[in-house]
Design an enzyme around this catalytic site. Structure first.
Site, mmCIF file in Angstrom:
data_model
loop_
_atom_site.group_PDB
_atom_site.id
_atom_site.type_symbol
_atom_site.label_atom_id
_atom_site.label_comp_id
_atom_site.label_asym_id
_atom_site.label_seq_id
_atom_site.Cartn_x
_atom_site.Cartn_y
_atom_site.Cartn_z
ATOM 1 C CB CYS A 2 -9.732 -21.101 54.072
ATOM 2 S SG CYS A 2 -9.216 -20.353 53.104
ATOM 3 N NE ARG A 27 -11.361 -27.013 55.715
ATOM 4 C CZ ARG A 27 -12.533 -27.427 54.786
ATOM 5 N NH1 ARG A 27 -12.466 -28.534 55.475
ATOM 6 N NH2 ARG A 27 -13.277 -27.268 54.241
ATOM 7 C CD1 TRP A 75 -3.256 -23.770 50.743
ATOM 8 C CD2 TRP A 75 -5.138 -22.416 48.828
ATOM 9 N NE1 TRP A 75 -3.677 -23.600 49.115
ATOM 10 C CE2 TRP A 75 -3.994 -23.707 48.050
ATOM 11 C CE3 TRP A 75 -5.783 -22.227 48.414
ATOM 12 C CZ2 TRP A 75 -4.138 -24.048 46.765
ATOM 13 C CZ3 TRP A 75 -6.620 -22.553 46.609
ATOM 14 C CH2 TRP A 75 -5.885 -22.809 46.197
ATOM 15 C CG ASN A 101 -12.954 -22.884 53.339
ATOM 16 O OD1 ASN A 101 -12.647 -22.591 52.335
ATOM 17 N ND2 ASN A 101 -14.333 -23.990 53.150
ATOM 18 N N GLY A 102 -13.581 -20.068 50.669
ATOM 19 C CA GLY A 102 -14.441 -19.965 49.745
ATOM 20 C C GLY A 102 -13.700 -18.720 48.898
ATOM 21 C CD GLU A 487 -1.713 -41.081 44.448
ATOM 22 O OE1 GLU A 487 -2.498 -40.328 43.357
ATOM 23 O OE2 GLU A 487 -1.957 -41.330 45.768
ATOM 24 C CE LYS A 491 0.304 -39.000 47.785
ATOM 25 N NZ LYS A 491 -0.811 -39.173 46.876
ATOM 26 C CD GLU A 494 0.136 -34.890 46.469
ATOM 27 O OE1 GLU A 494 -0.620 -34.512 46.568
ATOM 28 O OE2 GLU A 494 0.394 -36.182 47.008
ATOM 29 C CG HIS A 510 6.682 -43.790 22.291
ATOM 30 N ND1 HIS A 510 7.096 -43.838 21.072
ATOM 31 C CD2 HIS A 510 6.162 -44.751 23.049
ATOM 32 C CE1 HIS A 510 6.660 -45.055 20.610
ATOM 33 N NE2 HIS A 510 6.380 -45.080 21.479
ATOM 34 C CE LYS A 609 -6.613 -35.185 52.643
ATOM 35 N NZ LYS A 609 -5.564 -36.590 52.270
HETATM 36 C C1 G6P Z 1 -6.417 -31.503 46.773
HETATM 37 C C2 G6P Z 1 -5.345 -32.375 47.646
HETATM 38 C C3 G6P Z 1 -5.238 -33.881 47.005
HETATM 39 C C4 G6P Z 1 -6.472 -34.695 46.341
HETATM 40 C C5 G6P Z 1 -7.628 -33.794 45.402
HETATM 41 C C6 G6P Z 1 -8.220 -34.177 45.189
HETATM 42 O O1 G6P Z 1 -5.082 -31.535 45.303
HETATM 43 O O2 G6P Z 1 -4.357 -32.407 48.309
HETATM 44 O O3 G6P Z 1 -4.210 -34.858 47.412
HETATM 45 O O4 G6P Z 1 -6.279 -35.894 45.798
HETATM 46 O O5 G6P Z 1 -7.457 -32.737 45.779
HETATM 47 O O6 G6P Z 1 -9.314 -34.636 46.552
HETATM 48 P P1 G6P Z 1 -10.674 -34.693 46.854
HETATM 49 O O7 G6P Z 1 -11.154 -34.527 48.249
HETATM 50 O O8 G6P Z 1 -11.544 -34.764 45.433
HETATM 51 O O9 G6P Z 1 -10.565 -36.303 46.447
#
Ligand code: G6P
Length: 614
Positions: A2, A27, A75, A101-102, A487, A491, A494, A510, A609
Site C-alpha cells: 500500500c 506498492r 494492496w 499500510n501493514g 529467475e 519473470k 509474474e 526426473h 513491489k
Molecule cells: C515481491 C516483489 C518481487 C521481489 C520480492 C522480494 O514479491 O514482487 O519482485 O523479488 O517481493 O522483495 P525484496 O524487496 O525483499 O527484494
C-alpha cells in the site's frame, strides 16, 4: 504494501495526492482513495475499487478542494478490494479518517471489544478497527488526536504506517510507523507525507524518515514534532534526499520495467563504483569492513531472501562456496523464520532485499539476530527497515526500481554479492591471485557486455512474438545458470501470467521431461563452461521429444545452433559471472511477451513491489 501520501500547507492538496499516488502505485493498485478537508470544513472522502486513474475519474466534478489531505493506494490484505474496503477508513462518528499500510494482527480482539461497546463497522478491514479505537480513546480521555494515536498504537500488535486526519482540526496530520516505511517532506510552511520519497522529491529535498514506534505531529505553520510510543519527544533528523526526479520517471520508455532493463549497464557500474579497482586488484566494501574478521572465521553463511532476491542468493551460494570455501544455505525467509532453524553465533546471515521492507525477511533477520548471528544486508533502498535492522551491509545502488518485476535490482545484488565473495575469498587466501585478478577484470567488463545484449532486443522481440501464446514454458540451466533459469521463469509468470518453471537442466529427466511436446517452449541457458556438453545433451533430449528450444548461447556458438530452434547469442564471460549477462535476454523475452499479451507490465495482477505483510 500500500502507498500512503499526505499534504498540509497552502497549496491544493488533491493534485499533490493524486500525483503522489501514481508514483506509489507500484506498492499496490487494487483500490485507491483520498480525503480532503475543504475550506467550509467539509470532509470529502472519495474512494473506489481499481487504480488511481479510476479514482481520478470517480472524483470528476466533485468538490476536491482543501489544503490538507491524505491519499492511499491499496494492496488488499483484509477484505476483498472493493469501494468499501478501500482506504481511508472512518471512525465511528465519521469525523476522523485514517489510512494504513501493514497489518494489525490483533484487530479481531480489538474489534470484538469495540463492538461490545457499540461500535459498528462498515468494512472488513483491520484498518477500520484502529481508527475506531483512536476516536474512542480521544473522546473517553478527552485528549488530543496525537495522544490518542499513541495510546491506541500501544495496544496494537503488527506492522503499520498510518496517517490520520480529524475533520474538526484542519491544521493537523498525525503519522506513525512501525515496520512499514514513512517519510515526511519538510517544505516552506508545508509538509508532505509518503511511503517513499518519490511523491515528495519535486517539492522539497528535505526529509525526515520516521523510525519505528514514532509518531509525527504535523501542524500547519509549526515545526514538525515527533514523539515515540514511550511518550518521549524525539528531535526530527532532517536529511537531504540524494535522489533526482529523473530516476523515478519513465524517461521516454513505454514502461518502467523496460527502462530498468536498459539501465542495467549503468546500475551494475554504479553498484561497483568506488568498490572495484580491477587494475589494482582492489575490492573495497566499506560497509562490511568492521565485520570482515567474522566473515573470515565463519563456518557457515545463511542467506535469507524472498522472490528475485532469493535467486540472487542462490548465485551467491555458488560464488561463496566456490571461491571463499564457506558452506552456504539459501533460505526462503518465510520458511526460515518458522522452522526453528539451527543458528550459531558465528554464523554470517546475509539478508538480500531490494525494498528493504519485506516482512518475512525482516522477521527472519530478527530471529537470527536473537540467536547472536551477524547479519549483513544487501539492500537497494537506503535507510530501509532491513538496512537498519542489519549489523552492517552493502547497498546495491541500483537506483529506484519501480516496475514490480525486479530486473536491475537483481543484477546489482549479484554484482555486490560477487564483490563480497571474491573479497572474502582473497582475504581468506582461498583464491589464487591470478584467478582473483582475472575475475575482477571480467566483472569490470560486465556493463559493456550487458550493453551488447540489449542490442539483441529486436531479435528477442521476434522470438517473443512467436511464443506469446504458449501456455507453459520451461527454463533450464546448470551451475550458475540454474538460478538464472529460476529467475527467467519467475519473470515470465509474474508479468505475462504464463505458467513457467525453472529447473536444473539435469533434473529435467526426473519429471519435467514428461511435459515436453511440440507445444512446449524450453529456454535453455547453454553458455560455455564445464557443463556445456551436458547441457547440449539435454537440448538433444528435448529435441527428440519435439520441444521448441530457445537457447541462450555464447556469440559464435556452433554446436547448439545445430539443434535449437532459436538462439540468442550473448558475449562470453567467466562462468561464475554468466548470470549477470544471461538474465538480461530472459528479462526482455518476458517483457515483450507480456506486452504482446496486453498485460500491465509494471503493475501485474495480484502482485506488489514490496510485501510488507506475511
Ligand atoms: C515481491 C516483489 C518481487 C521481489 C520480492 C522480494 O514479491 O514482487 O519482485 O523479488 O517481493 O522483495 P525484496 O524487496 O525483499 O527484494
Amino acid at each position: 504494501m500500500c502507498g500512503i501520501v499526505g499534504y498540509i500547507g497552502e497549496r491544493q492538496a488533491y493534485p499533490i495526492l493524486i500525483k503522489g499516488l501514481h508514483r506509489l502505485e507500484y506498492r499496490g493498485y487494487d483500490s485507491a482513495g483520498v480525503a480532503m478537508i475543504a475550506a467550509n470544513k467539509n470532509l470529502n472522502v472519495f474512494k473506489c475499487k481499481g487504480k488511481v486513474s479510476d479514482l481520478e475519474k470517480f472524483t470528476e466534478g466533485k468538490d476536491k478542494s482543501g489544503n490538507i489531505g491524505i491519499g492511499h493506494t491499496r494492496w488488499a490484505t483484509h477484505g476483498e478490494p472493493n469501494d468499501v474496503n478501500a482506504h481511508p477508513h472512518y471512525s465511528q462518528s465519521g469525523d476522523i479518517v485514517l489510512l494504513h499500510n501493514g497489518i494489525i494482527e490483533n484487530y479481531a480482539s480489538i474489534k470484538e471489544n469495540l463492538e461490545k461497546r457499540g461500535h459498528t463497522f462498515r468494512s472488513q478491514t483491520d484498518t477500520e478497527v484502529l481508527v475506531h479505537l483512536i476516536e474512542e480513546i480521544k473522546e473517553k480521555d478527552n485528549i488530543k488526536l496525537s495522544y490518542a494515536v499513541i495510546a491506541a498504537l500501544k495496544q496494537v500488535v503488527g506492522a503499520y504506517a498510518i496517517l490520520v486526519m480529524d475533520k474538526n482540526n484542519p491544521n493537523e496530520l498525525v503519522a506513525a510507523k512501525k515496520g512499514s516505511p514513512l517519510v515526511i517532506g519538510v517544505g516552506e510552511e508545508e509538509f508532505f507525507v509518503a511511503s517513499d520519497a518519490s511523491p515528495i522529491i519535486e517539492y522539497t529535498k528535505n526529509v525526515v524518515y520516521l523510525d519505528d514506534e514514532q509518531v509525527a505531529i504535523i501542524k500547519r505553520n509549526e515545526e514538525l514534532k515527533i514523539r515515540n510510543l514511550k511518550d518521549k519527544d524525539v528531535t526530527p533528523y532532517v536529511q537531504e534526499l540524494e535522489m533526482e526526479l529523473e530516476a523515478i520517471e519513465k524517461g521516454g520508455y513505454e514502461h518502467f520495467m523496460l527502462k530498468e532493463i536498459y539501465e542495467q549497464p549503468r546500475s551494475i557500474r554504479d553498484s561497483m563504483r568506488g568498490r572495484l579497482n580491477a587494475d589494482k586488484a582492489i575490492v573495497q566494501l566499506g560497509g562490511i569492513v568492521d565485520y570482515e574478521p567474522k566473515f573470515l572465521k565463519a563456518k557457515r553463511i545463511i542467506i535469507i531472501a524472498c522472490g528475485t532476491s532469493w535467486h540472487a542468493g542462490l548465485v551467491a551460494e555458488y560464488l561463496f562456496e566456490e571461491y571463499a570455501r564457506i558452506p552456504v544455505e539459501v533460505e526462503y525467509a518465510s520458511e526460515f523464520r518458522y522452522r526453528n532453524p539451527v543458528i550459531y553465533e558465528d554464523d554470517i546471515v546475509i539478508a538480500i532485499s531490494q525494498s528493504g521492507e519485506t516482512a518475512d525477511t525482516l522477521a527472519a533477520i530478527e530471529l537470527a539476530k536473537s540467536k547472536g548471528a551477524t547479519i549483513i544486508g544487501v539492500c537497494n533502498v537506503v535507510g530501509s527497515s532491513i538496512a537498519r535492522a542489519t549489523h552492517a551491509g552493502s547497498y546495491t545502488h541500483a537506483g529506484p526500481e519501480i516496475g514490480v518485476a525486479s530486473t536491475k535490482a537483481f543484477t546489482a545484488q549479484v554484482t555486490v554479492l560477487t564483490l563480497m565473495a571474491l573479497h572474502i575469498a582473497y582475504k581468506k587466501g582461498t583464491i589464487i591471485e591470478s584467478r582473483y585478478r582475472q575475475l575482477l577484470y571480467e566483472l569490470d567488463a560486465i556493463p559493456e557486455k550487458v550493453e551488447r545484449v540489449l542490442k539483441l532486443n529486436d531479435k528477442i522481440k521476434h522470438i517473443a512474438e512467436i511464443h506469446k501464446d504458449a501456455r507453459n514454458f520451461l527454463y533450464l540451466g546448470r551451475g550458475y545458470s540454474f538460478p538464472v533459469a529460476l529467475e527467467g521463469a519467475l519473470k515470465l509468470k509474474e508479468i505475462s501470467y504464463i505458467h513457467a518453471e525453472g529447473y536444473p537442466a539435469a533434473e529435467m529427466k526426473h519429471g519435467p521431461i514428461a511435459l515436453i511436446d511440440e507445444e512446449m517452449p524450453v529456454v535453455v541457458i547453454a553458455t560455455k563452461g564445464p557443463n556445456y556438453e551436458k547441457v547440449v545433451s539435454t537440448i538433444q533430449e528435448i529435441k527428440a521429444r519435439k520441444g521448441k528450444i530457445i537457447a541462450v548461447v555464447n556469440e559464435g556458438d556452433k554446436e547448439v545452433k545445430k539443434t535449437a530452434d532459436y538462439v540468442i547469442e550473448i558475449p562470453e564471460t567467466d562462468e561464475s559471472l554468466v548470470p549477470l549477462v544471461s538474465v538480461v535476454p530472459l528479462q526482455l523475452l518476458s517483457y515483450h511477451i507480456a506486452v504482446m499479451r496486453g498485460c500491465n507490465v509494471d503493475q501485474p495482477r495480484n502482485l506488489a513491489k514490496s510485501v510488507t505483510v506475511e
